[in-house]
Scaffold this motif. Structure first.
Motif, short mmCIF file in Angstrom:
data_model
loop_
_atom_site.label_atom_id
_atom_site.label_comp_id
_atom_site.label_asym_id
_atom_site.label_seq_id
_atom_site.Cartn_x
_atom_site.Cartn_y
_atom_site.Cartn_z
N SER A 1 -3.42 -3.78 1.57
CA SER A 1 -2.15 -4.23 2.15
C SER A 1 -0.96 -3.38 1.71
O SER A 1 0.08 -3.38 2.37
CB SER A 1 -1.90 -5.70 1.81
OG SER A 1 -1.75 -5.86 0.40
N GLY A 2 -1.09 -2.63 0.64
CA GLY A 2 -0.01 -1.77 0.18
C GLY A 2 0.16 -0.51 0.99
O GLY A 2 1.11 0.25 0.79
N CYS A 3 -0.72 -0.29 1.93
CA CYS A 3 -0.65 0.91 2.76
C CYS A 3 -0.06 0.54 4.13
O CYS A 3 -0.63 -0.28 4.85
CB CYS A 3 -2.03 1.51 2.93
SG CYS A 3 -1.99 3.05 3.83
N PRO A 4 1.08 1.12 4.49
CA PRO A 4 1.75 0.70 5.72
C PRO A 4 1.09 1.16 7.02
O PRO A 4 1.47 0.68 8.09
CB PRO A 4 3.15 1.32 5.59
CG PRO A 4 2.95 2.51 4.71
CD PRO A 4 1.85 2.12 3.75
N SER A 5 0.10 2.02 6.97
CA SER A 5 -0.49 2.54 8.20
C SER A 5 -1.63 1.70 8.76
O SER A 5 -2.09 1.93 9.87
CB SER A 5 -1.00 3.97 7.99
OG SER A 5 -2.02 3.99 7.02
N HIS A 6 -2.09 0.70 8.01
CA HIS A 6 -3.27 -0.03 8.48
C HIS A 6 -3.06 -0.79 9.79
O HIS A 6 -3.99 -0.83 10.60
CB HIS A 6 -3.87 -0.92 7.38
CG HIS A 6 -3.09 -2.13 7.03
ND1 HIS A 6 -2.08 -2.14 6.11
CD2 HIS A 6 -3.18 -3.40 7.50
CE1 HIS A 6 -1.58 -3.35 6.00
NE2 HIS A 6 -2.23 -4.13 6.84
N GLN B 1 -1.39 0.11 12.48
CA GLN B 1 -1.53 1.08 13.56
C GLN B 1 -2.98 1.54 13.70
O GLN B 1 -3.50 1.66 14.80
CB GLN B 1 -0.63 2.30 13.33
CG GLN B 1 -0.72 3.33 14.45
CD GLN B 1 -0.27 2.78 15.79
OE1 GLN B 1 0.81 2.22 15.88
NE2 GLN B 1 -1.08 2.90 16.82
N CYS C 1 -3.41 4.93 -0.21
CA CYS C 1 -3.36 5.23 1.21
C CYS C 1 -4.22 6.46 1.48
O CYS C 1 -4.23 7.40 0.69
CB CYS C 1 -1.92 5.49 1.66
SG CYS C 1 -0.87 4.04 1.56
N THR D 1 -3.56 7.92 9.77
CA THR D 1 -4.56 7.22 10.60
C THR D 1 -5.51 8.25 11.19
O THR D 1 -5.14 9.40 11.41
CB THR D 1 -3.89 6.42 11.74
OG1 THR D 1 -3.16 7.34 12.57
CG2 THR D 1 -2.95 5.36 11.20
#
Length: 110
Positions: free
Chosen positions: A9-14, A16, A76, A89
């Motif tokens: 959850s700490g990775c903002p790209s998941h 997308q 990430c 991604t």
């Protein structure tokens, strides 16, 4: 065919990456709702899951872009796109190709 989406959850790209995966599945005639989504929330969980970063996508256990000897952990992930760019991604074309290959294997085609 088993499609797994592992994320931290700490990775903002998941979000997308998950949307791209579901779109690729729909384009391939597969049910996007069949994705097994799993949050990795600890270093111990990352080690057990062999999680090399968020997002990780596996189809029938195979990573869509194998990393080699990357360490596991809550981090990430970085992907290399087909045009050489670095991205948080995977390339949608890699997702489509991996889904097609797994589909062909599952149905006995090559």
């Amino acid at each position: 065919m088993r499609v797994e989406f592992l994320f931290w959850s700490g990775c903002p790209s998941h979000p997308q990456a998950l949307a791209d995966l579901r779109r690729a599945m729909a384009d391939a005639g597969l049910d996007p709702g069949e994705v097994s989504v799993r949050e990795i929330d600890s270093e111990a969980g990352a080690e057990v899951a062999e999680f090399v970063g968020s997002p990780t996508i596996r189809i029938d256990g195979a990573d869509v872009q194998p990393t080699g000897n990357e360490p596991t952990g809550l981090t990430c992930r970085v992907y290399r796109r087909r045009d050489g760019r670095i991205s948080p991604t995977p390339d949608p074309a890699d997702l489509r190709d991996a889904l097609r290959a797994a589909s062909a294997t599952a149905t006995g085609r090559s």
